[in-house]
Design a protein around this motif. Structure first.
Motif, short mmCIF file in Angstrom:
data_model
loop_
_atom_site.label_atom_id
_atom_site.label_comp_id
_atom_site.label_asym_id
_atom_site.label_seq_id
_atom_site.Cartn_x
_atom_site.Cartn_y
_atom_site.Cartn_z
N ASP A 146 1.11 -1.35 0.29
CA ASP A 146 0.27 -0.20 -0.23
C ASP A 146 1.01 1.03 -0.55
O ASP A 146 0.21 2.34 -0.66
CB ASP A 146 -0.91 0.61 1.15
N ARG A 147 1.83 1.53 0.39
CA ARG A 147 3.22 2.47 0.50
C ARG A 147 3.46 2.90 -0.52
O ARG A 147 3.60 4.25 -1.56
CB ARG A 147 4.53 2.20 1.54
N VAL A 149 3.04 3.74 -4.76
CA VAL A 149 2.26 4.74 -5.47
C VAL A 149 1.78 3.28 -7.19
O VAL A 149 2.83 2.25 -7.30
CB VAL A 149 2.99 5.64 -6.95
N THR A 152 2.77 2.55 -10.41
CA THR A 152 4.21 1.81 -10.82
C THR A 152 4.15 0.47 -10.18
O THR A 152 5.07 -0.78 -10.55
CB THR A 152 5.14 2.41 -9.50
N SER A 380 4.76 6.76 -1.92
CA SER A 380 4.43 7.90 -1.46
C SER A 380 4.57 8.75 -1.26
O SER A 380 4.82 10.33 -0.92
CB SER A 380 2.45 7.77 -1.35
N GLU A 381 4.70 8.74 0.03
CA GLU A 381 5.51 9.65 1.65
C GLU A 381 6.63 10.14 1.35
O GLU A 381 6.52 11.48 2.09
CB GLU A 381 5.40 8.12 2.47
N TYR A 383 7.67 11.48 -1.73
CA TYR A 383 6.97 13.10 -1.96
C TYR A 383 6.55 14.50 -1.50
O TYR A 383 7.09 15.45 -1.61
CB TYR A 383 5.88 12.89 -3.47
N GLN A 397 5.43 13.89 -12.15
CA GLN A 397 4.75 12.66 -10.82
C GLN A 397 3.62 13.16 -11.83
O GLN A 397 2.70 11.43 -11.45
CB GLN A 397 4.47 13.11 -9.68
N ALA A 401 1.17 8.98 -12.99
CA ALA A 401 0.03 8.89 -12.06
C ALA A 401 -1.53 8.99 -12.60
O ALA A 401 -2.61 7.88 -12.25
CB ALA A 401 -0.07 9.71 -10.77
#
Length: 457
Positions: A146-147, A149, A152, A380-381, A383, A397, A401
């Motif tokens: 879940d962490r 993106v 990807t 994600s974190e 960014y 980005q 996405a």
């Protein structure tokens, strides 16, 4: 997968389909032996000390040079050793050699503990069975899926199977443009659609003066195939139906023609670009003012600046798309590009290898490594870091996405890259020589590629 992969990579990807392996030969240092190296010291009372684990790690060349990669990676590997006691023996392998090395390793069963792979190779390599599947248990050991993106993860292996690897460095295509050349020509902003792009490129082309609107890598199989996929999708093409190739479908012909026409019809590309196998020459053309625009992946930022172009001298925008899109077309202006990290199934140090993958994909390391390489975090974190809040990075980005699509995660995709990329190379060479490239000639080349794919030859 990073566009700097040379054509030898694509050729080896074709080989990979006919073997139980995937890899490339020759690196910058001797091949490291797999598994752990015991550090069998004796304790003060004669009792053997615990064995120290040494992981072997094959890293792909991300920086402008292999030596630059080593300078970036080694401090992080030293940090990992200090935190865990696990030593990492690093070998950085050029893209022209990486797939051959992997092929040889998967055939012999003697590979590194951990390695980088181009993400478009994921399904082909997964089929070899040579890599540790990232099932729920393995994903849990690296912090869970879940962490990452979400997009990807779409380029990590075949649908319905545990990933063969996890994302490490994210990449996406963008349109780089020279701000001064735009301003001198009275162009106030980057083109918003394909029609505007052609208009701008023509305005910025002065063939007699040796200046062109766009530079491309016309002899790069892999780069050509990326544009065939992206522009084909914009016209509604599906390059496969199941596993059956549809390379010569009208929609694919239209997508390929959109790219070839830059040289053959619009003449906004220097004919010499038909011979460019890698990005070195096109980047020099851009930074020297001989080409006003490039369509290239986000990694190019570092190389452009190393070539002496200041960060504020160029801008980045999404690669323009037709407006409106053709019937059935999809808003795709990049494939989900990037680098994955995998664990060799035969590794004797599986737990240590997973700890290393967890470290490399941790938010802190994602900030450091992607910041240094000019790539995009896959977590994600990361960014939240200031390094990824520039206007240019935010363009990439957003593309990754929202408008990037993974190339088909099937074994045959590597063969598509080789066959269609080669056909486009030949068509661009014809255009450079002054020969007309028509719908019929494009269809003929793609039909031949389609038949070769279907016959398995």
């Amino acid at each position: 997968m990073k566009s700097r992969i040379l054509d030898a990579v694509a050729a080896c990807a074709l080989l990979a389909l006919g073997t139980a392996a995937c890899g490339k030969s020759g690196g910058d240092a001797p091949s490291a032996s797999p598994g752990s190296s015991a550090q069998g010291a004796q304790g003060a009372r004669g009792a053997p000390a615990a064995e120290a684990v040494t992981l072997t790690y094959w890293a792909s060349n991300q920086a402008p040079s292999v030596e630059d990669d080593r300078k970036i990676l080694q401090p992080e590997l030293d940090k990992f050793e200090k935190q865990t006691g696990i030593k990492v023996k690093l070998e950085v392998i050029s893209w022209s050699d990486l797939l051959n090395r992997i092929l040889a390793a998967t055939s012999s069963g003697k590979g590194p503990d951990v390695l980088n792979i181009g993400n478009s190779w994921s399904a082909s390599l997964q089929a070899t069975g040579a890599f540790l599947p990232f099932d729920d248990a393995a994903l849990a050991k690296i912090g869970g899926k879940d962490r990452f993106v979400a997009t990807t993860l779409s380029a990590t292996g075949a649908a319905g199977q545990p990933p063969a690897a996890v994302p490490l460095y994210g990449l996406a295509y963008g349109l780089f443009y020279n701000k001064k050349m735009f301003a001198d020509a009275g162009i106030e902003k980057p083109p918003a659609n394909w029609g505007e792009f052609i208009t701008v490129a023509k305005k910025l082309t002065d063939a007699k003066g040796g200046r062109y609107g766009v530079a491309i890598m016309g002899a790069s199989y892999s780069e050509n195939a990326h544009f065939a996929f992206m522009f084909g999708r914009q016209h509604g093409a599906a390059i496969f139906e199941g596993k059956q190739p549809r390379f010569d479908a009208p929609e694919m012909v239209a997508g390929v023609k959109q790219y070839i026409d830059l040289l053959s019809v619009h003449k906004v590309v220097n004919p010499s670009n038909a011979e460019y196998v890698n990005d070195t020459q096109m980047l020099k053309e851009f930074t020297s003012g001989k080409a006003a625009m490039l369509m290239i992946q986000s990694y190019a930022q570092a190389a452009i600046e190393q070539n002496g172009m200041a960060r504020d001298a160029y801008g980045v925008a999404p690669v323009p798309m037709p407006d409106p899109l053709p019937a059935g077309g999809k808003a795709v202006n990049s494939h989900v590009a990037g680098i994955n990290i995998a664990v060799f199934e035969e590794s004797k140090n599986r737990d240590a290898a997973l700890k290393f993958v967890a470290f490399m994909t941790s938010p802190e390391e994602q900030k450091i490594l992607n910041g240094a390489f000019g790539s995009l975090p896959v977590v994600s974190e990361a960014y939240a870091d200031e390094r990824f809040k520039s206007a240019n990075t935010q363009v990439f980005q957003k593309v990754l996405a929202e408008t990037a699509e993974s190339m088909p995660m099937i074994e045959e995709t590597a063969q598509f890259e080789t066959l269609v990329g080669t056909a486009m190379r030949d068509l661009l060479a014809e255009a450079a020589s002054g020969k007309a490239v028509t719908d019929a000639s494009i269809r003929g080349k793609l039909t031949a590629a389609n038949q070769q794919m279907a016959s398995g030859k």
